[in-house]
Design a protein around this motif. Structure first.
Motif, PDB file in Angstrom:
ATOM      1  N   SER A 189       0.856  -1.318  -0.083  1.00 55.66           N
ATOM      2  CA  SER A 189       0.058   0.089  -0.080  1.00 55.66           C
ATOM      3  C   SER A 189       0.788   1.173   0.141  1.00 55.66           C
ATOM      4  O   SER A 189       2.086   1.378   0.521  1.00 55.66           O
ATOM      5  N   TYR A 209      -6.605   8.924  -9.895  1.00 55.55           N
ATOM      6  CA  TYR A 209      -6.147   7.475  -9.860  1.00 55.55           C
ATOM      7  C   TYR A 209      -6.210   6.879  -8.413  1.00 55.55           C
ATOM      8  O   TYR A 209      -5.140   6.749  -7.510  1.00 55.55           O
ATOM      9  N   GLU A 211      -7.265   4.537  -6.984  1.00 51.86           N
ATOM     10  CA  GLU A 211      -6.828   2.874  -6.727  1.00 51.86           C
ATOM     11  C   GLU A 211      -5.551   2.983  -6.187  1.00 51.86           C
ATOM     12  O   GLU A 211      -5.158   1.774  -5.452  1.00 51.86           O
ATOM     13  N   ARG A 214      -3.707   4.741  -0.567  1.00 51.33           N
ATOM     14  CA  ARG A 214      -4.896   4.390   0.638  1.00 51.33           C
ATOM     15  C   ARG A 214      -5.088   5.604   1.546  1.00 51.33           C
ATOM     16  O   ARG A 214      -6.050   5.507   2.061  1.00 51.33           O
TER      17      ARG A 214
END
Length: 380
Positions: A189, A209, A211, A214
């Motif tokens: 992550s 973005y 994705e 975190r």
């Protein structure tokens, strides 16, 4: 958002390995290939000190939003860039190094000046060192046009959209299985930290973005452009190659820098909350910025209202460019930019100017920043 084809060749260039009692670092150059992003044709060109002075007047005037348009048209940039970067991880391995803190600096800085100062006693101002002591891995890099990264054309190439795409590319590499850039740490992550211009890049990454991250932590940022004319007027930028040929004579004329240490201090610091020697060191390692970066900031609207992950805004109360010198009530508008962030933590009372990390008691700021990560990105 434009797509990216990255890394036709992933060979790491000769690396420098350094160690400290708490962590180990690897420095390298990341070759990015065929990076593509929207770009803008500028309505002006900086060649002389007269040009940058006129640009300052045009951008600083009270009606600049309607009286001066720096954009003459749109285009697309596609290029190959070498990005100088450094990855650090704790010497004592735990699960925490699987979370990498990706740090993006602002204008006038490079990867070490803001995140890991190198002067004697600089450790107390280093968010990087605080992070690795807390157990996290850290990746920080010289943005395009700064430090040891590629010095591309400052008018047509080094612009805001390409910086966003480069950050996205680097993050994908860090998160890739068996990445060559993480010192054998299996990163799962990424949490993105930004300062100043780097915060706007980080916010745009979160929008385009989501994705890839975190959580994000922003400083030197309000998301409000109202006070940028105060920054531009007070900085009194000059053509770097003309101002100091011995230091910057190899840069193209579109790379500019504040006229002197006091103009730089005007933006970055607030008395009595800093040590003058820190400012002197910072100015000695100043990295000029590309004029295309400021001219294109805000030209592509990144919608942050749908970002649902954790967001932290940690502000020096007396930040000039973000808050006009007083963040009281200004950050109410910042909250409106992140209505779905969960959670949204905004602090605007830290006794500092723009460069939070370089003021007294920065360790207290670091504790809050890293506590935000610990609470919102649990050990995986």
């Amino acid at each position: 958002m434009a797509s990216i084809a990255v890394l036709l060749s992933l060979t790491i260039l000769p690396a420098l390995i350094s160690t400290a009692s708490a962590y180990t670092c690897q420095s390298y150059t990341v070759p990015l290939k065929n990076v593509s992003a929207p770009s803008f044709l500028l309505s002006f060109e900086i060649k002389t000190e007269w040009d940058i002075t006129d640009w300052t007047v045009n951008e600083a005037r009270r009606d600049s939003a309607t009286a001066f348009n720096p954009i003459a048209g749109t285009s697309t940039t596609v290029g190959d860039f070498d990005i100088s970067a450094r990855f650090c991880t704790p010497s004592t391995i735990t699960k925490l190094p699987q979370t990498v803190l990706v740090m993006t600096h602002g204008l006038g800085a490079d990867k070490t000046k803001y995140w890991d100062p190198t002067f004697d006693g600089g450790a107390q101002y280093s968010l990087l060192q605080a992070a690795v002591v807390a157990g996290y891995s850290v990746f920080h890099y010289d943005r395009l046009g700064t430090g040891n990264s590629t010095k591309a054309d400052p008018h047509t190439v080094v612009q805001f959209p390409i910086q966003v795409e480069i950050l996205a590319s680097l993050t994908r590499l860090l998160l890739a299985p068996s990445s060559q850039y993480t010192m054998d740490i299996s990163v799962v992550s990424a949490v993105h930290f930004g300062h100043s211009y780097g915060s706007y890049i980080t916010a745009a990454l979160a929008s385009a973005y989501p994705e890839l991250t975190r959580a994000i932590s922003l400083s030197g940022y309000s998301g409000v452009f109202t006070y940028f004319n105060i920054l531009i007027a007070g900085w009194q930028s000059r053509v770097a190659a003309l101002l100091d040929p011995a230091r910057w004579g190899d840069l193209q004329s579109g790379y500019v820098t504040p006229v002197d240490i006091h103009a730089d201090t005007y933006l970055e610091f607030k008395s009595p909350y800093f040590n003058h020697s820190v400012t002197e060191w910072g100015f000695s390692v100043k990295s000029p910025y590309a004029i295309g970066e400021l001219a294109t900031l805000g030209q592509i609207p990144y919608d942050t209202t749908n970002f649902t992950k954790p967001v932290q805004v940690y502000q020096g109360r007396y930040d000039l460019s973000a808050c006009g010198g007083n963040c009281d009530t200004v950050l109410n508008a910042t909250a409106l930019l992140w209505p779905r962030a969960s959670p949204l933590n905004i602090t605007g009372t830290f006794p500092a100017g723009h460069s939070v990390n370089l003021h007294y008691n920065s360790s207290q700021a670091f504790a809050v920043m890293l506590d935000f990560v610990a609470k919102n990105v649990p050990d995986m």
